[in-house]
Enzyme design. Structure first.
Site, mmCIF file in Angstrom:
data_model
loop_
_atom_site.group_PDB
_atom_site.id
_atom_site.type_symbol
_atom_site.label_atom_id
_atom_site.label_comp_id
_atom_site.label_asym_id
_atom_site.label_seq_id
_atom_site.Cartn_x
_atom_site.Cartn_y
_atom_site.Cartn_z
ATOM 1 N N HIS A 47 90.815 -42.700 82.345
ATOM 2 C CA HIS A 47 90.616 -41.722 81.275
ATOM 3 C C HIS A 47 91.236 -40.391 81.667
ATOM 4 O O HIS A 47 90.905 -39.350 81.107
ATOM 5 C CB HIS A 47 89.127 -41.496 81.010
ATOM 6 N N HIS A 103 92.056 -48.705 76.158
ATOM 7 C CA HIS A 103 92.472 -49.441 77.361
ATOM 8 C C HIS A 103 93.080 -50.800 77.006
ATOM 9 O O HIS A 103 93.175 -51.669 77.856
ATOM 10 C CB HIS A 103 91.276 -49.665 78.284
#
Lengths: 333, 333
Positions: A219, A57
Site C-alpha cells: 500500500h 492488489h
C-alpha cells in the site's frame, strides 16, 4: 491522476462486476454483500477457503478463486479491509460441512475484521480456522500492521492450501499445511513509483526522479530506505539478502522463486530480476525447482517488484503442482 | 527513466535468459542467434509455428511458446524487428517435416525480415507459409506500417493456429485457419502515458497530464486523436464502435472479447473496461462466449489498453478451448 475508471467511488464494484462477467465459467458474484465465490460452491465435504482484503492488489484475491485454490474472495474498498459482513456471508456460502479456513494478510484491519467474522460464523455453527500470512521481511512493524506485513507469499499459501483442501484434507490438515507455507516463505519488495488511490487522487507517497524505495509495502507503506536508482542486479541483491538470511535458506534447499510485479512494471523487467535472483541462489547452492513470474500481488499502478522465496519439500511441491483452475493461475486440468 | 534494468543494451538478452531459466520445463534458449523454442522441438510430423518481432511486447511472443501454441519465438531488439538469421534458425529448429507457418505482425521491418527468412528456409527445403496479422482498425497506414498494424489479435491467431497444428492439421489447413482468424478479428487501443525505449531513455511521444491518445500503436505510433481524459466507459465506446463497424460484427454473432493491458495499467482497470465492453456487445445482440483479460501484448510500461473482438464459430471455439501449455497462457493439460 490518469486512470481508466469512471466515478472513483465505483471502481471496485465495476471492476468486480467485469471480473465476474469475464469469468462466469469459474465464479459467481454476490453484490450485497460483495464477494466472489467458486461457481460450484459450496463443495460438499471439502474444506472451504476464504481470503480477502483491500482492493487494488488484483489479481489477488478474486483471481485465485476456483478449483484447487480459493472458494471465495472478499474485496474491500481500495487498500481498505472489507467489513465482517461480507466475510461472514462468503464463509457461509462456501461451507461444505467440513469447516472453513480464512487466509488473512497481516494488516490490522484485515486481522480484526476476519476475526470478528470468524467468531460470528462459529456462533452459527461453522468451524473456522485462520492463518495469518506475514512473509515481508522488510520491517518489523509498519503503517497498518503490528508485526510483519503479509504480501506476495499469500498467493503461495492460497495455492498450496487450496490443493490440500481439494484432495480432501481436513480443516486441521489444511490449516497445518498453510502454516507450514507461512513458516517457510519470505518476501521483500521495491517501488520505483507510488500508486494513486482513486478516491484520493494523489500519490500516497513521493519519490524523486532518481529515487526508489527498498522494502516497500503493497500500500506504499514505508520500507527500509529510499535510495538512488541502481542497476537491477544490485536491487535484486538488496532484496534477496534479507530474505535468505531470515529463514535462513541454506545450501541444499529446494525453493520456489517468485518474482512479482507491483502492477506498473512490465514483464521484460521482471525476467531481468528473475535472472539475477536465480543466479544468486545457484551461487549459494540453493536449487530453484519451481518458479512464478508475473503481476500477482499488485499495488494498483505502482512500478516495482517483489521477490519471494519458498522453501519446498515433497509435500509442498506436490501441492504446488496439483491442478488449479482460476482466472489468474491455471494448470493441469 | 526509471526501470528495473542493468545496462540498457543488455535488456533483451538478460530478460530472455531469465525467461528461459524460469520456464525451463517449457522452452529452450538459443543465444546465437537468439530465439526461444519449445523444449520438445521439433515435433515430428507437426506443422511448426514461428512468430517474433521487436521486444517490449512481453509476454508476446516467447510467453506463447509451448504445447498447443508457438514452436518458436524470435525476439528482436526493443521495438525493432529481428533480422532474418535468427528467424531462419528458429524455422529450422522447429521443422518437424510438415512445414512451418510464420505468424507476422504487419510492420514493415517484420514483414521484410520474415519474408527473407522464408525464402532462405525454402531454399533449404523447408516449406514455409506466412500469415500477416493486421487487426488494428485505428489507422490505415502508420509510422512503421503500410496497411493496418498487427496488434493484440496476434495472440488469438497464435493460439488458434497452434491448436490446429497440435491436432495434426496440414500446413495449408493451419494457414487457412490462421487467415480465418485474421479475417474475423479487430482491435483498437488507447494510451494514457508513453513508454520509454531503454536505449533511448526518453518517452517516444508526449501526452499532457489530462490527455490520452485514441488508436495508439503498440510502439507509440500516432493513433486517431489526442483527446482529454474521459470516463472509462466513454473510452470503451470510442474503441469499440470502429471495431464493430469494421467487420462488421452483427446481432447474433458469438465473439471472444479480449481486453489487453499495455503494460502499466493495473488489472483493476482492465476489468472496468471489460464490464462496459460486454454491456455494449449485449445491447447489440452480440454474445460474448469466450473472454481474455490481461497484459498479453504490451508496449513496455505504457499505461493504456486495447480491445479486441474475434467473431467465433464452432471451429474457432473448439481450437480456442483446446489445451495449451505456455508461460503466459495455460489450460486444459
Amino acid at each position: 491522476m490518469k486512470k481508466l475508471i469512471n466515478d472513483p467511488k465505483n471502481v471496485v464494484d465495476e471492476s468486480v462486476a467485469g471480473f465476474a462477467l469475464a469469468h462466469a465459467d469459474l465464479v459467481t458474484l454476490s453484490t450485497e454483500p460483495l464477494f466472489i465465490a467458486r461457481s460450484d460452491a459450496p463443495v460438499s465435504g471439502k474444506v472451504g477457503l476464504v481470503s480477502g482484503g483491500g482492493s487494488g492488489h488484483e489479481p489477488l484475491h478474486a483471481g485465485f478463486v476456483g478449483f484447487g485454490m480459493l472458494d471465495a474472495a472478499v474485496p474491500g474498498p481500495v487498500f481498505t479491509s472489507p467489513t465482517p459482513d461480507p466475510i461472514i456471508a462468503a464463509t457461509q456460502a462456501v461451507d461444505g460441512g467440513s469447516g472453513v479456513l480464512h487466509i488473512v494478510k497481516n494488516y490490522t484491519g484485515d486481522v480484526l475484521n476476519f476475526e470478528t467474522a470468524a467468531d460470528l460464523a462459529e456462533a452459527e455453527g461453522i468451524t473456522v480456522r485462520t492463518v495469518i500470512v506475514d512473509d515481508d521481511v522488510a520491517v518489523k512493524d509498519s503503517l497498518y500492521t503490528a508485526g510483519r506485513r503479509g504480501v506476495a507469499g499469500t498467493v503461495l499459501v492460497e495455492k498450496i492450501a487450496g490443493a490440500a483442501a481439494e484432495r480432501g484434507d481436513s480443516l486441521d490438515e489444511v490449516a497445518t499445511v498453510a502454516e507450514k507455507v507461512v513458516a517457510q516463505v519470505r518476501s521483500m519488495g521495491v517501488a520505483l513509483t507510488p500508486s494513486v488511490v482513486p478516491h484520493a487522487g494523489e500519490p500516497s507517497f513521493t519519490l524523486a526522479d532518481d529515487e526508489i524505495e527498498i522494502g516497500i509495502g503493497i500500500h506504499g507503506e514505508p520500507g527500509r530506505a529510499k535510495i538512488s536508482l541502481e542497476p537491477a542486479d544490485q536491487i535484486v541483491d538488496r532484496l534477496l539478502e534479507p530474505i535468505l538470511e531470515d529463514l535462513p535458506f541454506e545450501s541444499g534447499d529446494d525453493v520456489l522463486l517468485f518474482v512479482n510485479g507491483m502492477g506498473g512494471t512490465p514483464q521484460i523487467e521482471l525476467y531481468i530480476l528473475y535472472r539475477r535472483a536465480a543466479e544468486v541462489l545457484a551461487e549459494r547452492g540453493i536449487t530453484v525447482t519451481r518458479s512464478l513470474v508475473g503481476n500477482y500481488v499488485t499495488a494498483l499502478e505502482m512500478q516495482g517488484a517483489s521477490l519471494t522465496v519458498l522453501k519446498l519439500d515433497d509435500e509442498l511441491t506436490t501441492l504446488w503442482d496439483a491442478p488449479v483452475q482460476t482466472a489468474a493461475l491455471r494448470w493441469g486440468r
